[in-house]
Structure formats: C-alpha cells, structure tokens
Design a protein around this motif. Structure first.
Motif, PDB file in Angstrom:
ATOM      1  N   ASP A   1       0.418  -2.199  -4.919  1.00  0.00           N
ATOM      2  CA  ASP A   1      -0.866  -2.786  -5.320  1.00  0.00           C
ATOM      3  C   ASP A   1      -1.970  -1.744  -5.196  1.00  0.00           C
ATOM      4  O   ASP A   1      -2.934  -1.761  -5.951  1.00  0.00           O
ATOM      5  CB  ASP A   1      -1.191  -3.981  -4.410  1.00  0.00           C
ATOM      6  CG  ASP A   1      -0.157  -5.069  -4.570  1.00  0.00           C
ATOM      7  OD1 ASP A   1      -0.146  -5.713  -5.628  1.00  0.00           O
ATOM      8  OD2 ASP A   1       0.683  -5.240  -3.662  1.00  0.00           O
ATOM      9  N   ILE A   2      -1.831  -0.894  -4.194  1.00  0.00           N
ATOM     10  CA  ILE A   2      -2.836   0.153  -3.982  1.00  0.00           C
ATOM     11  C   ILE A   2      -2.103   1.459  -3.710  1.00  0.00           C
ATOM     12  O   ILE A   2      -1.189   1.498  -2.883  1.00  0.00           O
ATOM     13  CB  ILE A   2      -3.749  -0.203  -2.788  1.00  0.00           C
ATOM     14  CG1 ILE A   2      -4.616  -1.420  -3.164  1.00  0.00           C
ATOM     15  CG2 ILE A   2      -4.666   0.970  -2.404  1.00  0.00           C
ATOM     16  CD1 ILE A   2      -4.831  -2.360  -2.048  1.00  0.00           C
ATOM     17  N   ILE A   3      -2.525   2.508  -4.409  1.00  0.00           N
ATOM     18  CA  ILE A   3      -1.948   3.837  -4.185  1.00  0.00           C
ATOM     19  C   ILE A   3      -3.111   4.750  -3.823  1.00  0.00           C
ATOM     20  O   ILE A   3      -4.148   4.719  -4.489  1.00  0.00           O
ATOM     21  CB  ILE A   3      -1.251   4.386  -5.450  1.00  0.00           C
ATOM     22  CG1 ILE A   3      -0.240   3.372  -5.997  1.00  0.00           C
ATOM     23  CG2 ILE A   3      -0.563   5.721  -5.158  1.00  0.00           C
ATOM     24  CD1 ILE A   3       0.383   3.762  -7.344  1.00  0.00           C
TER      25      ILE A   3
ATOM     26  N   LEU B   1      -7.199   8.106   3.684  1.00  0.00           N
ATOM     27  CA  LEU B   1      -8.468   7.403   3.859  1.00  0.00           C
ATOM     28  C   LEU B   1      -8.526   6.171   2.966  1.00  0.00           C
ATOM     29  O   LEU B   1      -8.912   5.077   3.417  1.00  0.00           O
ATOM     30  CB  LEU B   1      -9.642   8.347   3.536  1.00  0.00           C
ATOM     31  CG  LEU B   1     -11.039   7.745   3.650  1.00  0.00           C
ATOM     32  CD1 LEU B   1     -11.296   7.240   5.069  1.00  0.00           C
ATOM     33  CD2 LEU B   1     -12.113   8.754   3.249  1.00  0.00           C
ATOM     34  N   GLU B   2      -8.109   6.318   1.724  1.00  0.00           N
ATOM     35  CA  GLU B   2      -8.140   5.183   0.789  1.00  0.00           C
ATOM     36  C   GLU B   2      -7.224   4.057   1.267  1.00  0.00           C
ATOM     37  O   GLU B   2      -7.569   2.876   1.135  1.00  0.00           O
ATOM     38  CB  GLU B   2      -7.744   5.654  -0.614  1.00  0.00           C
ATOM     39  CG  GLU B   2      -8.813   6.537  -1.250  1.00  0.00           C
ATOM     40  CD  GLU B   2      -8.315   7.388  -2.405  1.00  0.00           C
ATOM     41  OE1 GLU B   2      -9.168   7.910  -3.138  1.00  0.00           O
ATOM     42  OE2 GLU B   2      -7.095   7.569  -2.570  1.00  0.00           O
ATOM     43  N   LEU B   3      -6.079   4.407   1.840  1.00  0.00           N
ATOM     44  CA  LEU B   3      -5.167   3.369   2.336  1.00  0.00           C
ATOM     45  C   LEU B   3      -5.771   2.666   3.553  1.00  0.00           C
ATOM     46  O   LEU B   3      -5.660   1.445   3.687  1.00  0.00           O
ATOM     47  CB  LEU B   3      -3.798   3.963   2.687  1.00  0.00           C
ATOM     48  CG  LEU B   3      -2.989   4.543   1.506  1.00  0.00           C
ATOM     49  CD1 LEU B   3      -1.616   5.007   1.982  1.00  0.00           C
ATOM     50  CD2 LEU B   3      -2.843   3.549   0.371  1.00  0.00           C
TER      51      LEU B   3
ATOM     52  N   LEU C   1       0.875  -1.183   0.000  1.00  0.00           N
ATOM     53  CA  LEU C   1       0.000   0.000   0.000  1.00  0.00           C
ATOM     54  C   LEU C   1       0.909   1.228   0.000  1.00  0.00           C
ATOM     55  O   LEU C   1       1.794   1.325   0.859  1.00  0.00           O
ATOM     56  CB  LEU C   1      -0.858   0.016   1.272  1.00  0.00           C
ATOM     57  CG  LEU C   1      -2.170  -0.779   1.308  1.00  0.00           C
ATOM     58  CD1 LEU C   1      -1.961  -2.217   0.893  1.00  0.00           C
ATOM     59  CD2 LEU C   1      -2.789  -0.705   2.687  1.00  0.00           C
ATOM     60  N   ALA C   2       0.711   2.121  -0.929  1.00  0.00           N
ATOM     61  CA  ALA C   2       1.603   3.296  -1.006  1.00  0.00           C
ATOM     62  C   ALA C   2       0.800   4.584  -1.033  1.00  0.00           C
ATOM     63  O   ALA C   2      -0.220   4.685  -1.722  1.00  0.00           O
ATOM     64  CB  ALA C   2       2.479   3.209  -2.253  1.00  0.00           C
TER      65      ALA C   2
ATOM     66  N   CYS D   1       3.885   1.802   2.536  1.00  0.00           N
ATOM     67  CA  CYS D   1       4.910   2.771   2.143  1.00  0.00           C
ATOM     68  C   CYS D   1       4.307   4.164   2.287  1.00  0.00           C
ATOM     69  O   CYS D   1       3.458   4.573   1.496  1.00  0.00           O
ATOM     70  CB  CYS D   1       5.337   2.527   0.704  1.00  0.00           C
ATOM     71  SG  CYS D   1       5.993   0.867   0.463  1.00  0.00           S
ATOM     72  N   GLY D   2       4.765   4.850   3.310  1.00  0.00           N
ATOM     73  CA  GLY D   2       4.229   6.173   3.626  1.00  0.00           C
ATOM     74  C   GLY D   2       4.954   6.616   4.863  1.00  0.00           C
ATOM     75  O   GLY D   2       6.173   6.456   4.965  1.00  0.00           O
TER      76      GLY D   2
END
Ligand code: 13P
Ligand code: SF4
Length: 302
Positions: free
Chosen positions: A36-38, A42-44, A22-23, A59-60
């Motif tokens: 896989d998800i950027i 909120l979206e993460l 997740l980035a 990743c953040g």
C-alpha cells in the motif's frame, strides 16, 4: 513474478484484517506489487504513524518494523520474515553509546534509524538518511555523537562543518554500500548520465557522485530532473524500483549491491504472515518509552 491468485489472496486478507502493507524501496518487485505504501525509512515511519489500519505488515528489515511498532503501540505490527535484519545496525550497542556519553558529556547523541530499539532508547534523537542534516542542524549542541554508520557521519560532517561529529563505533558501515569502487564510478562516467549515491556510500563514492540522497529523495530528484540516464549507487532493488516508476529513463546499478536481508521477503511470506498472524513485533512498553521519545523528536523536527 507474483501470480494473480496471490495478489487476490493478499487483497482479501488486507480487507478482512483491516491491514496495510508498508514496503521499503529495496524490496523485490512482487512485494511492491501488493504494497500500500512504498518508501524510504522516514516515509515508512511517517506512514505507519498516519495510517488508520489496525494491522501493519512491514516488509523491510527488523528495525523498520520495530520503528513502526514503537510509534504505534496500539497497532499490531508484523514482519513476514522475522530474521531479516540489518548488519549495519549491529555495530552499535547501548554500552558503546554510554561510553562515549561519559567521554563527551556535553554532546548530543544522534542515532541512525538503522539501529536496535535499545540504542534508540539510549539516544537524544533518531535520524534517517532523509533527514540527518536537518536533525543535526536543528540541535543547539556543537558536539554530536553519531552512530552507527561512519559514512553517513562523514556526509553529515561535510555538510554541517560547524559541528563536531564523533562517529561511533569507528568501523560501522553497510557492506552493500561499502563495496562500490572507483572503477564503478569510472564506468558510469564513461557511459554518461548522472550519478546518484546514497549517503551510506564511502567518501570516495559520495565525492564523485553528482547528488547524494536517501532513496526517497532519489525518486523526487529524478522526477524533477530532465535527464534520461542514471547510475544508482545504492542497493540494486532501488534501480528496479526506479525503472518501474520511470519506464522512459534508463537506470544502471551494480548487480552485486544486494542486501541479502532486504531480499528475503516474498509474497508467500506475506500471505503466511497475514493468514497465521505470524511474525508479530512484541516490545515491552517500559523499554520502548524512551525509544518512542527519540523517534517522536525526530518526526517533529522532520
Ligand atoms: P533509506 O532510508 O534512504 O531508504 O535507507 C535505508 C537503508 O537501509 C539504506 O541502506
Ligand atoms: Fe542495512 Fe545496508 Fe541492508 Fe540497508 S542495505 S538494510 S543499511 S544492510
């Protein structure tokens, strides 16, 4: 630029470990290349909640990985660079919250997701920049204690004028967004196009922008608007992400608007984290129970 070999290594590690990456939108392009998800905060958080992966590599910055872990205590959550933090989050402590709760016992406490797990545990409900207005409007309280970002608090105050918003502490801000100047706005206006600003920007920038939005909402707005030129008043990684998503449009940003912590993570860090299961988020269940309640209230109201 990431090598094909590194892309393959990460691809195989993800399959072997049943892991997902997740980035955040601000991450550098080589991290986006293997994610896989950027998305925005909120979206993460929502993605961490719905994915069936057993391992999440976030990743953040640390509050994002902690949020994923709090919402998924049964999953193993890793942050490739554990010291990637958010200086804005450090402005607020549970002691400051307690002090204001004593002063305003009738108020609800809303804490921005850019905060520590301990602060989330001490709050009624969490919000992100993407849902702050909805969360505040959903509360029956007329007085809201809100921290740690005074700029986001100011934005909420303007948009929800029937509530009293008490910003705590008085000086909480993000150094990346605070540095935008009236000259930046003037230059953008001279060049033409639309100005999109993040709600973490100071008042004089928000008031002179065409639209104020979270990073996730920025993508939605640009998708829906037939405008070829955009000036992006947020972390400069966002302009790179937008340029990759919309190659036929032109995005400008202030090259100095760099979040040092967001730019720490590289593809090599992700490989190291996955190969050695390094950088795991460990939180004690007892203290995170209240934080989970505040986050779950947020997801329910989003
Ligand atoms: P978003 O949730 O809008 O992506 O913002 C996160 C952040 O840290 C902004 O600086
Ligand atoms: Fe924190 Fe600002 Fe970096 Fe966002 S850009 S993670 S608010 S320091």
């Amino acid at each position: 630029m990431i090598s094909d070999d590194d892309i393959q290594i990460i691809h195989h590690l993800k399959i072997e470990l049943h892991a997902k990456i997740l980035a955040h939108n601000y991450q550098i392009p080589e991290v986006h290349a293997v994610a896989d998800i950027i998305g925005d905060s909120l979206e993460l958080a929502l993605a961490a909640r719905t994915t069936d992966a057993e391992i999440l590599v976030v990743c953040g910055v640390s509050f994002m990985a902690e949020t994923a872990k709090i919402l998924n205590p049964e999953k193993r959550v890793f942050i490739p660079v554990p010291d990637a933090g958010c200086p804005l989050a450090e402005y607020l402590t549970p002691d400051i919250i307690a002090k204001y709760q004593q002063k305003y016992p009738e108020a609800a406490v809303v804490v921005y997701v850019n905060s520590s797990s301990a602060c989330k545990a001490a709050t009624d409900i969490v919000c992100t920049s993407g849902n702050a207005l909805r969360i505040i409007r959903s509360l029956p309280h007329t007085t809201i204690i809100f921290g740690p970002d005074t700029n986001l608090a100011g934005y909420v105050r303007e948009q929800v004028p029937d509530k009293e918003i008490i910003a705590i502490p008085a000086n909480g801000h993000c150094y990346v967004h605070q540095q935008f100047t009236s000259d930046d706005i003037r230059t953008a206006r001279e060049m033409g196009g639309m100005i999109l600003a993040h709600p973490e920007c100071p008042e004089h920038i928000r008031h002179n922008a065409d639209i104020v939005a979270s990073t996730g909402k920025m993508i939605q707005i640009i998708t829906e608007t037939d405008e070829p030129v955009w000036h992006i008043f947020t972390e400069e990684g966002m302009a790179k992400r937008l340029q990759a998503l919309f190659p036929n449009k032109k995005f400008y940003s202030n090259k100095n608007a760099i979040c040092r912590d967001m730019h720490k993570t590289t593809a090599s860090d992700i490989i190291r984290s996955l190969q050695n299961l390094q950088g795991e988020i460990i939180l004690d269940e007892e203290s995170t129970r209240s934080a989970r309640r505040a986050l779950e209230r947020m997801l329910k109201a989003s």
